[in-house]
Design a protein around this motif. Structure first.
Motif, mmCIF file in Angstrom:
data_model
loop_
_atom_site.group_PDB
_atom_site.id
_atom_site.type_symbol
_atom_site.label_atom_id
_atom_site.label_comp_id
_atom_site.label_asym_id
_atom_site.label_seq_id
_atom_site.Cartn_x
_atom_site.Cartn_y
_atom_site.Cartn_z
ATOM 1 N N ASN A 110 0.848 -1.192 0.000
ATOM 2 C CA ASN A 110 0.000 0.000 0.000
ATOM 3 C C ASN A 110 0.886 1.246 0.000
ATOM 4 N N ASP A 111 0.796 2.086 1.035
ATOM 5 C CA ASP A 111 1.616 3.302 1.112
ATOM 6 C C ASP A 111 2.923 3.083 1.869
ATOM 7 N N TYR A 112 3.161 1.865 2.329
ATOM 8 C CA TYR A 112 4.348 1.548 3.109
ATOM 9 C C TYR A 112 5.510 1.213 2.173
ATOM 10 N N LEU A 113 6.681 1.789 2.443
ATOM 11 C CA LEU A 113 7.894 1.496 1.682
ATOM 12 C C LEU A 113 9.050 1.381 2.652
ATOM 13 N N ASP A 114 9.832 0.328 2.520
ATOM 14 C CA ASP A 114 11.028 0.158 3.331
ATOM 15 C C ASP A 114 12.136 -0.365 2.424
ATOM 16 N N ARG A 115 13.351 -0.142 2.829
ATOM 17 C CA ARG A 115 14.506 -0.652 2.090
ATOM 18 C C ARG A 115 15.151 -1.772 2.900
ATOM 19 N N ALA A 116 15.747 -2.721 2.177
ATOM 20 C CA ALA A 116 16.371 -3.860 2.835
ATOM 21 C C ALA A 116 17.565 -4.329 2.022
ATOM 22 N N GLU A 117 18.419 -5.089 2.664
ATOM 23 C CA GLU A 117 19.559 -5.713 2.014
ATOM 24 C C GLU A 117 19.180 -7.154 1.677
ATOM 25 N N VAL A 118 19.435 -7.562 0.444
ATOM 26 C CA VAL A 118 19.191 -8.951 0.047
ATOM 27 C C VAL A 118 20.341 -9.799 0.575
ATOM 28 N N LEU A 119 20.008 -10.813 1.368
ATOM 29 C CA LEU A 119 21.018 -11.747 1.861
ATOM 30 C C LEU A 119 21.184 -12.910 0.900
ATOM 31 N N ASP A 120 20.051 -13.472 0.459
ATOM 32 C CA ASP A 120 20.090 -14.498 -0.583
ATOM 33 C C ASP A 120 18.735 -14.565 -1.273
ATOM 34 N N ILE A 121 18.772 -15.177 -2.457
ATOM 35 C CA ILE A 121 17.573 -15.248 -3.288
ATOM 36 C C ILE A 121 17.563 -16.579 -4.024
ATOM 37 N N SER A 122 16.364 -17.086 -4.280
ATOM 38 C CA SER A 122 16.181 -18.307 -5.066
ATOM 39 C C SER A 122 14.957 -18.112 -5.944
ATOM 40 N N LEU A 123 14.631 -19.119 -6.740
ATOM 41 C CA LEU A 123 13.416 -19.051 -7.547
ATOM 42 C C LEU A 123 12.173 -19.029 -6.664
ATOM 43 N N LYS A 124 12.286 -19.499 -5.444
ATOM 44 C CA LYS A 124 11.140 -19.653 -4.546
ATOM 45 C C LYS A 124 10.941 -18.460 -3.603
ATOM 46 N N GLY A 125 12.019 -17.706 -3.314
ATOM 47 C CA GLY A 125 11.870 -16.614 -2.372
ATOM 48 C C GLY A 125 13.163 -15.868 -2.121
ATOM 49 N N VAL A 126 13.091 -14.972 -1.134
ATOM 50 C CA VAL A 126 14.233 -14.110 -0.840
ATOM 51 C C VAL A 126 14.345 -13.901 0.669
ATOM 52 N N LEU A 127 15.578 -13.793 1.149
ATOM 53 C CA LEU A 127 15.856 -13.482 2.538
ATOM 54 C C LEU A 127 16.423 -12.069 2.583
ATOM 55 N N LEU A 128 15.744 -11.192 3.319
ATOM 56 C CA LEU A 128 16.138 -9.788 3.407
ATOM 57 C C LEU A 128 16.545 -9.444 4.830
ATOM 58 N N ASN A 129 17.417 -8.438 4.951
ATOM 59 C CA ASN A 129 17.775 -7.894 6.248
ATOM 60 C C ASN A 129 17.372 -6.433 6.279
ATOM 61 N N SER A 130 16.580 -6.068 7.283
ATOM 62 C CA SER A 130 16.161 -4.680 7.447
ATOM 63 C C SER A 130 15.873 -4.398 8.914
ATOM 64 N N PRO A 131 16.728 -3.606 9.558
ATOM 65 C CA PRO A 131 16.477 -3.248 10.954
ATOM 66 C C PRO A 131 15.201 -2.413 11.144
ATOM 67 N N SER A 132 14.734 -1.752 10.080
ATOM 68 C CA SER A 132 13.577 -0.866 10.219
ATOM 69 C C SER A 132 12.247 -1.492 9.792
ATOM 70 N N PHE A 133 12.292 -2.662 9.153
ATOM 71 C CA PHE A 133 11.065 -3.286 8.661
ATOM 72 C C PHE A 133 10.231 -3.813 9.817
ATOM 73 N N SER A 134 8.934 -3.601 9.738
ATOM 74 C CA SER A 134 8.040 -4.066 10.806
ATOM 75 C C SER A 134 6.828 -4.779 10.211
ATOM 76 N N GLY A 135 7.103 -5.734 9.350
ATOM 77 C CA GLY A 135 6.030 -6.447 8.668
ATOM 78 C C GLY A 135 5.327 -7.456 9.546
ATOM 79 N N GLN A 136 4.173 -7.873 9.076
ATOM 80 C CA GLN A 136 3.362 -8.856 9.785
ATOM 81 C C GLN A 136 3.448 -10.219 9.088
ATOM 82 N N MET A 137 3.676 -11.251 9.876
ATOM 83 C CA MET A 137 3.757 -12.609 9.352
ATOM 84 C C MET A 137 2.480 -12.958 8.586
ATOM 85 N N GLY A 138 2.655 -13.541 7.390
ATOM 86 C CA GLY A 138 1.520 -13.955 6.575
ATOM 87 C C GLY A 138 1.011 -12.876 5.638
#
Length: 116
Positions: free
Chosen positions: A21-49
């Motif tokens: 929606n109106d939320y934007l955060d930046r993150a560092e990509v740690l690793d990525i695959s065809l199935k998904g991505v692992l990000l690092n962000s000290p400021s991200f406050s997302g909700q599981m699911g």
């Protein structure tokens, strides 16, 4: 972290954007695959699911994007499962993974399993 992965993961030093929606955060990509991505962000406050759009600029002209679901969190690391993407984004990611893999046929096999 569990090393029994079904999909090849690429350690990748690139920035990603997490959008919802109106939320934007930046993150560092740690690793990525065809199935998904692992990000690092000290400021991200997302909700599981919850669902987010993850974008990464491969160059000034090429940006890949994925609709993704937040499926796990460990401290400031967040794991997202890709739920959909454009054909262009999937093609660029596939090329990137194949280029960085000793055996590009492995990625072809993973694509087969991804479709199932």
């Amino acid at each position: 972290m569990d090393n029994r992965r079904a999909f090849t993961r690429l350690n990748w030093d690139i920035e990603a954007e997490i959008l919802q929606n109106d939320y934007l955060d930046r993150a560092e990509v740690l690793d990525i695959s065809l199935k998904g991505v692992l990000l690092n962000s000290p400021s991200f406050s997302g909700q599981m699911g919850e669902f987010y759009i993850i974008t990464m600029a491969l160059s000034s002209e090429v940006v890949i994007g994925f609709n993704a679901q937040l499926i796990h969190q460990e401290n400031t690391n967040f794991g997202f499962k890709f739920v959909s993407q454009s054909l262009d984004s999937l093609s660029h990611l596939r090329s990137l993974l194949e280029f960085n893999r000793d055996d590009p046929d492995t990625i072809q096999n993973e694509l087969f399993f991804l479709r199932q």
